[in-house]
Design an enzyme around this catalytic site. Structure first.
Site, mmCIF file in Angstrom:
data_model
loop_
_atom_site.group_PDB
_atom_site.id
_atom_site.type_symbol
_atom_site.label_atom_id
_atom_site.label_comp_id
_atom_site.label_asym_id
_atom_site.label_seq_id
_atom_site.Cartn_x
_atom_site.Cartn_y
_atom_site.Cartn_z
ATOM 1 N N THR A 136 0.820 -1.207 0.000
ATOM 2 C CA THR A 136 0.000 0.000 0.000
ATOM 3 C C THR A 136 0.858 1.263 0.000
ATOM 4 O O THR A 136 1.997 1.238 0.486
ATOM 5 C CB THR A 136 -0.902 -0.004 1.257
ATOM 6 O OG1 THR A 136 -1.475 1.278 1.439
ATOM 7 C CG2 THR A 136 -0.105 -0.326 2.520
ATOM 8 N N ASP A 137 0.274 2.348 -0.480
ATOM 9 C CA ASP A 137 0.991 3.638 -0.416
ATOM 10 C C ASP A 137 1.090 4.151 1.023
ATOM 11 O O ASP A 137 1.864 5.068 1.307
ATOM 12 C CB ASP A 137 0.309 4.691 -1.306
ATOM 13 C CG ASP A 137 -1.136 4.984 -0.918
ATOM 14 O OD1 ASP A 137 -1.692 4.329 -0.020
ATOM 15 O OD2 ASP A 137 -1.725 5.906 -1.535
ATOM 16 N N GLU A 138 0.304 3.548 1.939
ATOM 17 C CA GLU A 138 0.269 4.060 3.313
ATOM 18 C C GLU A 138 1.599 3.866 4.041
ATOM 19 O O GLU A 138 1.849 4.510 5.059
ATOM 20 C CB GLU A 138 -0.909 3.437 4.081
ATOM 21 C CG GLU A 138 -2.219 3.706 3.368
ATOM 22 C CD GLU A 138 -3.487 3.369 4.146
ATOM 23 O OE1 GLU A 138 -3.451 3.388 5.382
ATOM 24 O OE2 GLU A 138 -4.506 3.097 3.491
ATOM 25 N N TYR A 162 -1.837 -0.509 10.934
ATOM 26 C CA TYR A 162 -1.971 -1.157 9.622
ATOM 27 C C TYR A 162 -0.762 -0.856 8.741
ATOM 28 O O TYR A 162 -0.099 -1.771 8.236
ATOM 29 C CB TYR A 162 -3.257 -0.687 8.921
ATOM 30 C CG TYR A 162 -3.300 -1.018 7.436
ATOM 31 C CD1 TYR A 162 -3.310 -2.336 6.988
ATOM 32 C CD2 TYR A 162 -3.319 0.001 6.473
ATOM 33 C CE1 TYR A 162 -3.334 -2.641 5.630
ATOM 34 C CE2 TYR A 162 -3.353 -0.300 5.114
ATOM 35 C CZ TYR A 162 -3.350 -1.620 4.690
ATOM 36 O OH TYR A 162 -3.366 -1.920 3.350
ATOM 37 N N LYS A 166 2.235 -3.325 7.247
ATOM 38 C CA LYS A 166 2.508 -3.507 5.808
ATOM 39 C C LYS A 166 3.957 -3.113 5.502
ATOM 40 O O LYS A 166 4.640 -3.775 4.710
ATOM 41 C CB LYS A 166 1.538 -2.682 4.956
ATOM 42 C CG LYS A 166 0.094 -3.155 4.977
ATOM 43 C CD LYS A 166 -0.127 -4.548 4.383
ATOM 44 C CE LYS A 166 0.098 -4.615 2.894
ATOM 45 N NZ LYS A 166 -0.318 -5.939 2.338
HETATM 46 P P1 NAD Z 1 -9.639 -7.349 2.103
HETATM 47 O O1 NAD Z 1 -9.628 -7.072 3.574
HETATM 48 O O2 NAD Z 1 -10.863 -7.075 1.311
HETATM 49 O O3 NAD Z 1 -9.272 -8.883 1.845
HETATM 50 C C1 NAD Z 1 -8.259 -9.545 2.548
HETATM 51 C C2 NAD Z 1 -8.422 -11.047 2.314
HETATM 52 O O4 NAD Z 1 -7.361 -11.716 3.014
HETATM 53 C C3 NAD Z 1 -9.744 -11.609 2.851
HETATM 54 O O5 NAD Z 1 -10.322 -12.456 1.883
HETATM 55 C C4 NAD Z 1 -9.319 -12.385 4.089
HETATM 56 O O6 NAD Z 1 -10.161 -13.494 4.358
HETATM 57 C C5 NAD Z 1 -7.919 -12.826 3.697
HETATM 58 N N1 NAD Z 1 -7.079 -13.114 4.887
HETATM 59 C C6 NAD Z 1 -6.936 -12.332 5.994
HETATM 60 N N2 NAD Z 1 -6.100 -12.933 6.852
HETATM 61 C C7 NAD Z 1 -5.697 -14.100 6.285
HETATM 62 C C8 NAD Z 1 -4.814 -15.142 6.680
HETATM 63 N N3 NAD Z 1 -4.203 -15.113 7.875
HETATM 64 N N4 NAD Z 1 -4.619 -16.182 5.829
HETATM 65 C C9 NAD Z 1 -5.251 -16.220 4.635
HETATM 66 N N5 NAD Z 1 -6.106 -15.262 4.212
HETATM 67 C C10 NAD Z 1 -6.318 -14.213 5.028
HETATM 68 O O7 NAD Z 1 -8.381 -6.564 1.541
HETATM 69 P P2 NAD Z 1 -8.209 -5.788 0.149
HETATM 70 O O8 NAD Z 1 -8.721 -4.425 0.294
HETATM 71 O O9 NAD Z 1 -8.672 -6.660 -0.958
HETATM 72 O O10 NAD Z 1 -6.613 -5.688 0.102
HETATM 73 C C11 NAD Z 1 -5.829 -6.753 -0.437
HETATM 74 C C12 NAD Z 1 -4.371 -6.392 -0.336
HETATM 75 O O11 NAD Z 1 -4.116 -5.169 -1.033
HETATM 76 C C13 NAD Z 1 -3.877 -6.167 1.092
HETATM 77 O O12 NAD Z 1 -2.596 -6.700 1.209
HETATM 78 C C14 NAD Z 1 -3.865 -4.639 1.233
HETATM 79 O O13 NAD Z 1 -2.876 -4.239 2.163
HETATM 80 C C15 NAD Z 1 -3.505 -4.213 -0.174
HETATM 81 N N6 NAD Z 1 -4.003 -2.886 -0.585
HETATM 82 C C16 NAD Z 1 -5.326 -2.561 -0.448
HETATM 83 C C17 NAD Z 1 -5.762 -1.313 -0.874
HETATM 84 C C18 NAD Z 1 -7.226 -0.924 -0.791
HETATM 85 O O14 NAD Z 1 -7.571 0.229 -1.102
HETATM 86 N N7 NAD Z 1 -8.132 -1.813 -0.411
HETATM 87 C C19 NAD Z 1 -4.864 -0.405 -1.446
HETATM 88 C C20 NAD Z 1 -3.524 -0.779 -1.568
HETATM 89 C C21 NAD Z 1 -3.095 -2.027 -1.142
HETATM 90 P P1 TYD Z 2 -10.890 4.042 4.259
HETATM 91 O O1 TYD Z 2 -11.832 3.611 3.193
HETATM 92 O O2 TYD Z 2 -11.012 3.425 5.619
HETATM 93 O O3 TYD Z 2 -9.416 3.863 3.673
HETATM 94 P P2 TYD Z 2 -7.966 4.370 4.277
HETATM 95 O O4 TYD Z 2 -8.133 4.710 5.696
HETATM 96 O O5 TYD Z 2 -7.114 3.155 4.083
HETATM 97 O O6 TYD Z 2 -7.562 5.528 3.411
HETATM 98 O O7 TYD Z 2 -11.038 5.614 4.452
HETATM 99 C C1 TYD Z 2 -10.868 6.528 3.371
HETATM 100 C C2 TYD Z 2 -10.919 7.923 3.953
HETATM 101 O O8 TYD Z 2 -12.246 8.171 4.439
HETATM 102 C C3 TYD Z 2 -9.997 8.127 5.140
HETATM 103 O O9 TYD Z 2 -9.472 9.448 5.103
HETATM 104 C C4 TYD Z 2 -10.900 7.963 6.351
HETATM 105 C C5 TYD Z 2 -12.239 8.482 5.830
HETATM 106 N N1 TYD Z 2 -13.444 7.846 6.430
HETATM 107 C C6 TYD Z 2 -14.452 8.632 6.981
HETATM 108 O O10 TYD Z 2 -14.380 9.876 6.991
HETATM 109 N N2 TYD Z 2 -15.550 8.009 7.511
HETATM 110 C C7 TYD Z 2 -15.674 6.645 7.526
HETATM 111 O O11 TYD Z 2 -16.695 6.123 8.047
HETATM 112 C C8 TYD Z 2 -14.632 5.853 6.939
HETATM 113 C C9 TYD Z 2 -14.724 4.342 6.925
HETATM 114 C C10 TYD Z 2 -13.532 6.490 6.399
#
Ligand code: NAD
Ligand code: TYD
Length: 356
Positions: A136-138, A162, A166
Site C-alpha cells: 500500500t501507499d500508506e 496497519y 505492511k
Molecule cells: P480485504 O480485507 O478485502 O481482503 C483480505 C483477504 O485476506 C480476505 O479475503 C481475508 O479473508 C484474507 N485473509 C486475511 N487474513 C488471512 C490469513 N491469515 N490467511 C489467509 N487469508 C487471510 O483486503 P483488500 O482491500 O482486498 O486488500 C488486499 C491487499 O491489497 C492487502 O494486502 C492490502 O494491504 C492491499 N491494498 C489494499 C488497498 C485498498 O484500497 N483496499 C490499497 C492498496 C493495497
Molecule cells: P478508508 O476507506 O477506511 O481507507 P484508508 O483509511 O485506508 O484511506 O477511508 C478513506 C478515507 O475516508 C480516510 O481518510 C478515512 C475516511 N473515512 C471517513 O471519513 N468516515 C468513515 O466512516 C470511513 C470508513 C472512512
C-alpha cells in the site's frame, strides 16, 4: 486425462476485495494457468465474490491461514506452486487501531511464513519463479497539501498499526530478496474502489448508508485527501507487474486522482440520489461530522510514472465513470450487500466446499 497447466499460481486473499478481481482476471485471461486461491475467510473473505468462476477447471479454492508454515509448505508441494501473488492481509486502518496484534500476526508473520515456504520449496532453483507482494501507499506516511507525490524512493514513515505492519512485511520481502536471492517484486497502490469491497470502507459504507437513510460519519472536517483507483485497473497493473516487472523492483500504482473526502462524499451522495430517483440534495442532511480517526493521515498521493514509463500501464477509467459504475453495482447487487451486512455470507464455504 487431467489437464496440465503451464503455471501454478498461488493467490493469497483471493476471496477479499482486490484479490477476487485478481483471481477473476487471471482465471479468465490465462486458461493454461492453474490459480490456487488460498484464503482464511476472515470477516473480509466472501466466496460470493467469485461465484461466477468457482467451477472453472483452472481454479482451486483452499481454505487456510498464511501464518501456518507447515500448511503453506504442503500447499506449495501439493500444487507445485511457481508463482505467488500475495494479497492476504488485515486491511482496515480503524480495526488496526483497535487490535494491532492481529495485524502484526497476519501481515508480518503471515508474509514471513509465505516467504519461508517459497524459499524452502524452491531451494534456490528460482528459474521461472516469482513472489509478488501487494502493498500500500500508506507505508510512505502522510503528505502535506503542498508536498510532491510519493515515489518509489520516498522514505518509509508509516503511522497507523496497519501501515506499520505492511511496511514491515515489505521489508521482509526485500530481505528475502537481498539475503537469499528470492525472486520478488513489490507494488504499493493507492486507495481502491469498485465492486465487492467490504462495507466498512468509505465508499461502499456510504453508498449503503445513503440507500438506507443512515448517517454518513465523516471523520474530522473531511479534509483528508486520498488518491482513488478503480479496482479493475489495479488488477490489470498486478497482471503487468507479475509478468513483466523487474526482479527486486518496487512499482507504485495510483490513479493521479486525488479527492478531498468531503468532495468525494458529495459526489457519492449526488450519484446515489440520482440513481434512486430522489430529488437532488435529498440525502445531504445525512452528512455528519464525527470525531477524527486517531493519527489520521492527511493526504496520500502516488506518482505511478515508473510503472507507466517502464511497463506501459495507465488507469483506464475516468473517476466519474468509475464512481458511477461502482454506485450502480452496489445498488444493483443489494443481495450481496444484504448477505454481507447480515453475516449470511459466512455460510458459503460450507455450501460450496465443506462436504466435497
Ligand atoms: P480485504 O480485507 O478485502 O481482503 C483480505 C483477504 O485476506 C480476505 O479475503 C481475508 O479473508 C484474507 N485473509 C486475511 N487474513 C488471512 C490469513 N491469515 N490467511 C489467509 N487469508 C487471510 O483486503 P483488500 O482491500 O482486498 O486488500 C488486499 C491487499 O491489497 C492487502 O494486502 C492490502 O494491504 C492491499 N491494498 C489494499 C488497498 C485498498 O484500497 N483496499 C490499497 C492498496 C493495497
Ligand atoms: P478508508 O476507506 O477506511 O481507507 P484508508 O483509511 O485506508 O484511506 O477511508 C478513506 C478515507 O475516508 C480516510 O481518510 C478515512 C475516511 N473515512 C471517513 O471519513 N468516515 C468513515 O466512516 C470511513 C470508513 C472512512
Amino acid at each position: 486425462m487431467a489437464q496440465s497447466f503451464s503455471r501454478n499460481i498461488l493467490v493469497t486473499g483471493g476471496a477479499g476485495f482486490i484479490g477476487s478481481h485478481v483471481v477473476r482476471l487471471f482465471v479468465n485471461k490465462y486458461p493454461d494457468y492453474r490459480i490456487i486461491n488460498l484464503d482464511k475467510l476472515t470477516y473480509a473473505g466472501n466466496l460470493a465474490n467469485l461465484k461466477d468462476i468457482k467451477d472453472r477447471p483452472n481454479y482451486v479454492f483452499v481454505k487456510g491461514d498464511i501464518c501456518e508454515l507447515d500448511d503453506m509448505l504442503s500447499l506449495f508441494e501439493q500444487y507445485a506452486i511457481d508463482g505467488v501473488i500475495h494479497l492476504a492481509a488485515e486491511s482496515h486502518v480503524d480495526r488496526s487501531i483497535k487490535d494491532p496484534f492481529t495485524f502484526a500476526r497476519t501481515n508480518v508473520m503471515g508474509t514471513l511464513s509465505l516467504l519461508q515456504a517459497a524459499k524452502m520449496t524452491w531451494e534456490g532453483d528460482y528459474a521461472g519463479k516469482r513472489f509478488y507482494h501487494i502493498s500500500t501507499d500508506e507505508v510512505y506516511g502522510a503528505l502535506d497539501f503542498d508536498e510532491t507525490l510519493f515515489t518509489e524512493d520516498t522514505r518509509y514513515n508509516p503511522h497507523s498499526p496497519y501501515s506499520a505492519s505492511k511496511a514491515s512485511s515489505d521489508h521482509f520481502v526485500r530481505a528475502y530478496h537481498d539475503t537469499y536471492g528470492l525472486p520478488v517484486v513489490i507494488s504499493n497502490c493507492s486507495n481502491n474502489y469498485g465492486p465487492y469491497q467490504f462495507p466498512e470502507k468509505l465508499i461502499p459504507l456510504f453508498i449503503h448508508n445513503i440507500r438506507h437513510n443512515k448517517p454518513l460519519p465523516v471523520y474530522g472536517k473531511g479534509e483528508n485527501v486520498r488518491d482513488w483507483l478503480f479496482v479493475e485497473d489495479h488488477a490489470r497493473a498486478i497482471d503487468v507487474i507479475f509478468h513483466h516487472g523487474r526482479d527486486g523492483e518496487t512499482y507504485n500504482i495510483g490513479g493521479f486522482n486525488e479527492w478531498k473526502n468531503i468532495d468525494l462524499i458529495r459526489v457519492i451522495v449526488r450519484t446515489v440520489d440520482r440513481l434512486l430517483n430522489r430529488p437532488e440534495g435529498a440525502s445531504d442532511h445525512l452528512i455528519t461530522f464525527v470525531t477524527d480517526r486517531a493519527g489520521h493521515d492527511l493526504r496520500y498521493a502516488i506518482d505511478s510514472s515508473k510503472l507507466k514509463n517502464e511497463l506501459g500501464w495507465e488507469p483506464s477509467l475516468q473517476f466519474e465513470e468509475g464512481i458511477e459504475k461502482t454506485v450502480r453495482w452496489y445498488l444493483d447487487n443489494q443481495e450481496w450487500m444484504d448477505n454481507v451486512t447480515s453475516g449470511d455470507y459466512q455460510r458459503y464455504y460450507d455450501e460450496m466446499y465443506a462436504n466435497r
